[in-house]
Design an enzyme around this catalytic site. Structure first.
Site, PDB file in Angstrom:
ATOM      1  N   GLU A 230      -2.469  -3.994   6.798  1.00  0.00           N
ATOM      2  CA  GLU A 230      -3.542  -4.980   6.935  1.00  0.00           C
ATOM      3  C   GLU A 230      -3.585  -6.035   5.831  1.00  0.00           C
ATOM      4  O   GLU A 230      -4.659  -6.566   5.538  1.00  0.00           O
ATOM      5  CB  GLU A 230      -4.880  -4.235   6.968  1.00  0.00           C
ATOM      6  CG  GLU A 230      -5.300  -3.564   5.629  1.00  0.00           C
ATOM      7  CD  GLU A 230      -4.930  -2.086   5.517  1.00  0.00           C
ATOM      8  OE1 GLU A 230      -3.981  -1.657   6.205  1.00  0.00           O
ATOM      9  OE2 GLU A 230      -5.588  -1.380   4.729  1.00  0.00           O
TER      10      GLU A 230
ATOM     11  N   GLU B 229      -9.955   4.050   6.103  1.00  0.00           N
ATOM     12  CA  GLU B 229      -9.135   4.484   7.241  1.00  0.00           C
ATOM     13  C   GLU B 229      -9.948   5.206   8.313  1.00  0.00           C
ATOM     14  O   GLU B 229      -9.784   4.936   9.503  1.00  0.00           O
ATOM     15  CB  GLU B 229      -7.954   5.331   6.769  1.00  0.00           C
ATOM     16  CG  GLU B 229      -6.937   4.569   5.915  1.00  0.00           C
ATOM     17  CD  GLU B 229      -6.368   3.312   6.579  1.00  0.00           C
ATOM     18  OE1 GLU B 229      -6.552   3.149   7.800  1.00  0.00           O
ATOM     19  OE2 GLU B 229      -5.750   2.492   5.873  1.00  0.00           O
TER      20      GLU B 229
ATOM     21  N   GLU C 278       0.851  -1.175   0.000  1.00  0.00           N
ATOM     22  CA  GLU C 278       0.000   0.000   0.000  1.00  0.00           C
ATOM     23  C   GLU C 278       0.898   1.240   0.000  1.00  0.00           C
ATOM     24  O   GLU C 278       1.887   1.269   0.733  1.00  0.00           O
ATOM     25  CB  GLU C 278      -0.898   0.040   1.235  1.00  0.00           C
ATOM     26  CG  GLU C 278      -1.922   1.172   1.146  1.00  0.00           C
ATOM     27  CD  GLU C 278      -2.898   1.214   2.322  1.00  0.00           C
ATOM     28  OE1 GLU C 278      -2.712   0.446   3.284  1.00  0.00           O
ATOM     29  OE2 GLU C 278      -3.827   2.015   2.256  1.00  0.00           O
TER      30      GLU C 278
ATOM     31  N   HIS D  32      -6.883  -2.182  14.910  1.00  0.00           N
ATOM     32  CA  HIS D  32      -7.046  -1.450  13.648  1.00  0.00           C
ATOM     33  C   HIS D  32      -6.809  -2.364  12.447  1.00  0.00           C
ATOM     34  O   HIS D  32      -7.658  -2.450  11.550  1.00  0.00           O
ATOM     35  CB  HIS D  32      -6.078  -0.266  13.632  1.00  0.00           C
ATOM     36  CG  HIS D  32      -6.162   0.586  12.410  1.00  0.00           C
ATOM     37  ND1 HIS D  32      -6.931   1.723  12.345  1.00  0.00           N
ATOM     38  CD2 HIS D  32      -5.589   0.461  11.191  1.00  0.00           C
ATOM     39  CE1 HIS D  32      -6.812   2.259  11.157  1.00  0.00           C
ATOM     40  NE2 HIS D  32      -5.995   1.509  10.432  1.00  0.00           N
ATOM     41  N   GLU D  33      -5.677  -3.036  12.431  1.00  0.00           N
ATOM     42  CA  GLU D  33      -5.353  -3.874  11.263  1.00  0.00           C
ATOM     43  C   GLU D  33      -6.327  -5.042  11.163  1.00  0.00           C
ATOM     44  O   GLU D  33      -6.752  -5.411  10.066  1.00  0.00           O
ATOM     45  CB  GLU D  33      -3.915  -4.380  11.326  1.00  0.00           C
ATOM     46  CG  GLU D  33      -2.851  -3.283  11.504  1.00  0.00           C
ATOM     47  CD  GLU D  33      -2.975  -2.106  10.565  1.00  0.00           C
ATOM     48  OE1 GLU D  33      -3.458  -2.283   9.422  1.00  0.00           O
ATOM     49  OE2 GLU D  33      -2.605  -0.983  10.969  1.00  0.00           O
TER      50      GLU D  33
END
Ligand code: TRP
Ligand code: ZN
Length: 881
Positions: free
Chosen positions: A268, A324, A125, A301-302
């Protein structure tokens, strides 16, 4: 890296891809010097596209072979120019076979395939996959991947990629292989591989539907004593997403891999999350409470991206906040739910508000200001910002505030029902929220399209005869680059009214009854809200729980603020009242300091602080936050012309006076909040340490023999890193005679722990006594390197952003140093260089003398040869806006 002159890419120019990819087979022959990548793509013409040819992106690759439907293509059949490979004539169904070479050991950008400590990792990414092979590297091309890894078995015993391991075995010449299959379609930015010498902690975990999932945390040998908290956080995350959103892990296997060279926090990749070691490794010896909280948040989060980002992804990179902002909101809610109590939740909210003010409001007021959904960019890596992430999370939170928790959940359910395995836009998320709740959210779109922090101006009028309270709310939004005029936002404003006894008055507004808090919806430039049946003149508590990311102007008197600071039932606004009291005084003290007049701090303020400090009915964590003064950066944001040294003197003065005047109570609270016994990172214990350590910080700001001895003793006897760091910071900041020796001891004890040595550099970089010359000498320390982003950030970023009075030295030496380091970093790692470049964003707010020096430094960087697109964009915008 810059190849041609930087080009701006516009959201309005989006067109669908000409070809779709159904399957991708990748073969890697891994070697640090030359890795061979073979890819086979099955593609078909996209019925939604009007374009003819195939477009593949590739960067820093050597093309060895290219075949279409079995036939070798020669130059002329295809053309390569500026990182795009075009095949202008192609049939509707295509199998492409591509062979390329790359040099991972030479890749210092940490983007694409690279080597760290002798191991292979990838970071794709946003646009790193094109550094691995030619591919339609854009998130709206989703395909199923099969990956064959081949590498030396001794050097790289562990071979990982996305999805499930389907085959593994030995090869001749001491090599071995592993074949991985990802059952889900994904965009190329979610591809990952790891080939390494690593060890793992693993366990099986029962999912909601009864399936067993294998969970693994992979680290370098010697770090298995630091993986428990990451594993526990992963299990908590999986459970939480099942319970709160009904979302289950869709794989049989989920891996986290820690790497010490990494540009961001973590990534992620489907089933194979790759993490900065900083957000994996922890035990009480090396990690602080803040580190533990960071691990929980980032692991969450991931993991949450698996649904919000991976199963439903972004159509194009302008939609980045779709994944996000939503995923930050989810990790915030996760962390809050893990604490469980209302007061614990409020403390997490206070910390979020602080981040917004410290970092996002300045971004929104500076040359890089952009909407949550940007309209254009030069380098997408520059748009992984606090605006896209944190303001994006605020925008998602506002849906929940407007629709309620249940309404928000309905919207989420509809979003997944409509868009599973699709690449979509922010507008699709908004439509799901609106449709699931039968609400018109058309105006809400402006939160995505308009940059800048709205200003909410409020005034109140009480009518004792009619028992009404009229609250007038008006909004405006400052101009930002490219957006001179703004339209009104749809703003949820949570309001309560306090009576003289400090309790919430019952609310009736517009004929509707509420509990203690009403969520008003401001949609016009100005509106009047009429509360009826108000039995006494109230003190309004506006923007409770920080219900919108705005600046609130209300002509509060000191008495009203003191009333709120003592009584507001909303802990966020209670804290906020204290911040307002402190900010007013900091600004006055700064002015006094600048003019050389006498600095004075009133008893009223000190007594208010004392009351909070000693109020044992309040959580320790809340008291710590209430005692924490607005940062020098926040004060700077309130000034027309920033005077960094005067701000620093003012804040130091205030800290010293508080330390002197509250000395006995600070000592008492220090003793009352010790946490004897085994270390535990839970919120209650961490809160106690926080309060105890802020007490120590205030005592050290007013140093006497006692406080110095206290800090030294805490340093020597600390049973955990939180207390050790706090003691060391106190010794350094108070310029204690013991500071140098303590720093040396700290270094010697932890010289094998890279993350602790980062702290060692960071503490010194941010210390008020550290000037440019000292930072330069720290750079010559054998443990310093610009190549490792954590290390570079620990020294350079903490100096440029965390030590304003020294960085903005009147002779401009800080700026000259900054320019040198931006240019040096850019040669190694443009993404990290561009982040350092942002430290000059607010240069137009300083005195003409400082501005001139800053401009010189900016121009110096702008004129450097072979500057990356990343840094060019940041510097160009700083100079032109
Ligand atoms: N998607 C990642 C996250 O938010 C961010 C990220 C990790 C990233 N590595 C990156 C973004 C490199 C840009 C470049 O969790
Ligand atoms: Zn993310």
């Amino acid at each position: 890296m810059r190849t041609d002159t930087p080009q701006t890419i516009y959201r309005k120019d989006y067109t669908p891809p000409a070809y779709l990819v159904d399957t991708v087979e990748l073969g890697f022959d891994l070697d640090p010097e030359t890795t061979i990548v073979a890819s086979r793509l099955t593609m078909r013409r996209n019925p939604d596209s009007t374009e003819a040819g195939i477009e593949l992106y590739g960067q820093n690759l050597k093309l060895v072979a290219l075949r279409m439907n079995g036939a070798t293509l020669r130059e002329g059949d295809y053309r390569i120019s500026s990182n795009v490979l075009r095949i202008s004539k192609a049939p509707d169904q295509v199998t492409l076979e591509i062979e390329t070479l790359t040099s991972p050991a030479q890749n210092t950008t940490l983007n694409g395939l690279y080597v760290s400590n002798g191991n292979f990792f990838t970071q794709c990414e946003a646009e790193g996959f094109r550094c691995i092979t030619y591919f339609p590297d854009r998130p709206d091309v989703m395909a199923k991947y099969t990956v064959m890894l081949r590498a030396d078995k001794q050097k790289y015993p562990v071979l990982l990629s996305n999805g499930n391991l389907v085959e593994a075995g030995d090869l001749p010449d001491g090599r071995h292989y592993a074949k991985w299959e990802d059952p889900f379609k994904k965009p190329s930015y979610l591809f990952a591989l790891v080939a390494a010498r690593l060890v793992c902690q693993e366990e099986t975990f029962k999912l909601m539907d009864g399936r067993d999932a294998l969970l693994q945390v992979w680290v370098e040998d010697g770090n298995l004593d630091k993986t428990d908290y990451a594993m526990q956080s992963l299990k908590n995350s999986i459970r939480w997403d099942e319970e709160r959103f009904g979302l289950e892990l869709d794989l049989d296997r989920f891996m986290i891999v820690a790497v010490s060279d990494f540009n961001m926090g973590a990534m992620e990749n489907k089933g194979l999350n790759i993490f900065n070691t900083k957000f994996v490794l922890a035990n009480s010896r090396v990690a602080t409470d803040v580190d533990y909280a960071g691990i929980e948040a980032v692991v969450g989060h991931e993991y949450f991206h698996n649904w919000t980002g991976n199963r439903v992804t972004c159509r194009d990179w302008f939609q980045l906040s779709l994944k996000e902002g939503l995923t930050v909101f989810r990790d915030q809610e996760f962390s809050a739910d893990m604490i469980g109590t209302d007061s614990g939740r409020a403390v997490t909210r206070i910390e979020q508000v602080r981040t917004l003010r410290q970092a996002q409001f300045p971004e929104d007021a500076g040359p890089m200001a952009h909407p949550v959904r940007p309209d254009s960019f030069v380098e997408i890596n520059n748009f992984y910002t606090v605006t896209v992430y944190e303001k994006g999370a605020e925008v998602v939170r506002m849906y929940q505030t407007l629709l309620g928790r249940d309404g928000f959940r309905k919207g989420m359910d509809l979003y997944f029902k409509r868009h599973d395995e699709q690449a979509v836009e922010c507008d699709d998320f908004r439509a799901a929220m609106a449709d699931a709740n039968g609400r018109d959210l058309a105006q809400f779109e402006r939160w995505y399209s308009q940059a800048g922090t709205p200003v909410l101006t409020a005034s109140g009028k009480y009518d004792a005869r009619w028992l009404t309270f009229e609250l007038t709310l008006s909004q405006s939004c400052p101009a930002t680059p490219g957006q001179p005029d703004k339209l009104p936002f749809h703003i949820p404003v949570a309001v309560g009214l306090l009576g003289a006894d400090g309790k919430d008055l019952p609310l009736t507004v517009g004929g509707k009854q509420h509990g203690g808090t009403a969520v008003l919806e401001l949609t016009e430039a100005s509106q009047v809200f009429r509360f009826t049946g108000v039995k006494e003149e109230p003190t309004p508590s506006i923007l409770r729980d920080f219900s919108a990311p705005v600046v609130l102007n209300y002509p509060y008197t000191d008495d009203e603020l003191l009333h709120l600071f003592s009584h507001d039932s909303d802990p966020v606004n209670r804290w906020e009242a204290g911040q307002r009291l402190a900010m007013e005084r900091l600004l006055k003290l700064t002015a006094a300091s600048a003019h050389g007049s006498k600095q004075e701090l009133d008893d009223t303020f000190i007594e208010a602080m004392r009351k909070i400090l000693v109020d044992e009915s309040l959580d320790a964590a809340f008291r710590e936050n209430a005692l924490l003064l607005p940062s020098e950066t926040m004060v700077a944001e309130q000034m027309e012309v920033v005077d960094p040294q005067a701000i620093h003197r003012a804040r130091q003065f205030m800290r010293r006076v508080i330390g002197e005047r509250l000395r006995a109570d600070l000592h008492a609270q220090y003793d009352a909040n010790l946490t004897p016994g085994d270390y535990s990172p839970d919120a209650i214990s961490a809160g106690k340490r926080g309060l105890k350590n802020i007490a120590l910080a205030y005592l050290s700001a007013a140093p006497d023999e006692h406080s110095d001895a206290l800090a030294r003793r805490q340093f020597d006897e600390a049973g955990n890193m939180t207390d050790r760091v706090a003691a060391l910071v106190s010794l350094i900041h108070s310029e204690s005679a013991g500071a140098a020796l303590a720093l040396e001891k700290f270094y010697d004890e932890f010289d094998n722990e890279a993350l602790v040595i980062d702290k060692w550099f960071a503490m010194q970089a941010a210390a008020p006594g550290t000037d440019v010359a000292m930072v330069r000498s720290l750079m010559r320390h054998p443990a310093f390197t610009l190549k490792n982003p954590n290390r570079a950030r620990s020294l350079l970023f903490n100096f440029a952003n965390g030590n304003p009075a020294q960085f903005h030295a009147p002779d401009g030496s800080g700026y000259a140093y900054w320019a040198e380091q931006v240019m040096a970093l850019d040669k190694l790692n443009p993404q990290v260089a561009a982040r350092l470049a942002r430290s000059m964003d607010r240069w137009r707010r300083y005195s003409p003398a400082l501005q001139a020096q800053m401009k010189t430094a900016l121009q110096k960087v702008a004129g450097a040869p072979k500057l990356s697109n990343d840094v060019t964009e940041v510097i160009t915008k700083a100079l032109s806006n």
